[in-house]
Design an enzyme around this catalytic site. Sequence first.
Site, short mmCIF file in Angstrom:
data_model
loop_
_atom_site.label_atom_id
_atom_site.label_comp_id
_atom_site.label_asym_id
_atom_site.label_seq_id
_atom_site.Cartn_x
_atom_site.Cartn_y
_atom_site.Cartn_z
N SER A 119 0.82 -1.21 0.00
CA SER A 119 0.00 0.00 0.00
C SER A 119 0.85 1.26 0.00
CB SER A 119 -0.88 0.04 1.26
OG SER A 119 -1.75 -1.04 1.30
N HIS A 140 -0.69 -2.73 -7.42
CA HIS A 140 -1.48 -2.44 -6.22
C HIS A 140 -2.96 -2.59 -6.54
CE1 HIS A 140 -2.66 0.67 -2.93
NE2 HIS A 140 -2.73 -0.55 -2.48
N GLU A 152 -3.00 0.05 -9.48
CA GLU A 152 -1.94 1.02 -9.69
C GLU A 152 -0.68 0.23 -10.07
OE1 GLU A 152 -2.75 4.70 -6.59
OE2 GLU A 152 -1.87 2.90 -5.77
N ASN A 190 -3.54 6.00 -1.93
CA ASN A 190 -3.35 6.09 -0.48
C ASN A 190 -2.77 7.43 -0.04
OD1 ASN A 190 -4.54 3.71 0.18
ND2 ASN A 190 -2.65 2.51 -0.03
#
Length: 283
Positions: A119, A140, A152, A190
């Site tokens: 993350s 991701h 991602e 994030n």
Amino acid sequence: MSIQTIGIIGAGQMGSGIAQVCAQNGYTTFLTDAAQEFVDRGAARILGAWDTMESKGKISHDDVLLYRSRLRPTMNLQDYVACDVVIEAIIENKAEKVKIFRALDDLLRPEALLLSNTSSISLTEIAAVTKRADRVAGLHFFNPAPVMKLVEIVRALETSDATVETLKEFAASLGKTAVIAKDTAGFIVNFLLIPYLLAAIRMYENGTASMEDIDTAMKLGTGYPMGPFTLADYVGLDTTLFAAEVIYADNPDPAYAPPPLLKRMVAAGRLGKKSGRGFYTYE
Ligand code: CAA
Ligand code: NAD
């Protein structure tokens, strides 16, 4: 490069979801974890999801049998020698991830891609412990991986153009839309999502409103599918805390500093939905 066989390391929420997506989309998929019970639990979660999809009429029984035939739960890391791509999805801890990357770099064929579902942790630092930094990147996924449409692709300093192109095609083959981010802590989602979750916790600590009202406000006021406390519980409070700590260490903006309540909840083992208790309590 032709990808046929995938290996997933970590059979938790994300690893099992990613394995499910890979097996559904034609890939022979190995799945492992630190102990047999975790492999069994991850595999059971996937089989349960396929049974639910069959009972809703979304897939046929033949589909279920085909998907099952592609899924290979194992405790033998040697099985991963056959993999074209390995996706690491263990806990958000750099030292643990580095150990896995070292072991896999020694084991895998030189052309295999070595990816992380991290993350927040720097892919460039993880890649540096391998001899294949051009074939290391972030891939991701978002929770729940079988449902969320985004991945991602995180491009580390040494990731090659060929690796990025292969990952774009691989993401499309899984039915996902890919975006490309540089290797900066938190990447795209994030970097924006974590300070929002932390701000909600601080707002509750300050007594502005109850958790329930903050959740209701963000759901009904902005159309988010989940309010911030429900979402933090869903992501996992440990993952939320570790990601905040990593981003804060790289980018010491107070918006990323984990609030005391979050630290204490993780210390108390209240990890969210996966442990039965976080901000809310789950059956
Ligand atoms: N596996 C497979 N399918 C699932 C699933 C799972 N774990 N969870 C839900 N689904 C399916 C359901 O079966 C259902 O399918 P049908 O409509 O075909 O019947 C569909 O998804 C919708 O589910 P529900 O009806 O149960 O519930 P919902 O409409 O409330 O949607 C949700 C659930 C998709 C989780 C939705 O609440 C949502 O999008 N929440 C926000 C999730 C989010 O923001 N995720 C990102 C977190 S951040 C992150 O992941 C990055 C990080 O590094 C921390
Ligand atoms: P989780 O706690 O559900 O699962 C982690 C799994 O890793 C556990 O089953 C654990 O036993 C296993 N594990 C730990 N050390 C291991 C080792 N050395 N070898 C093999 N397995 C090991 O966590 P999760 O939510 O699945 O998160 C996994 C990764 O995905 C983390 O890097 C997290 O940051 C990332 N991620 C999480 C989310 C999310 O919403 N939860 C979303 C995207 C990415």
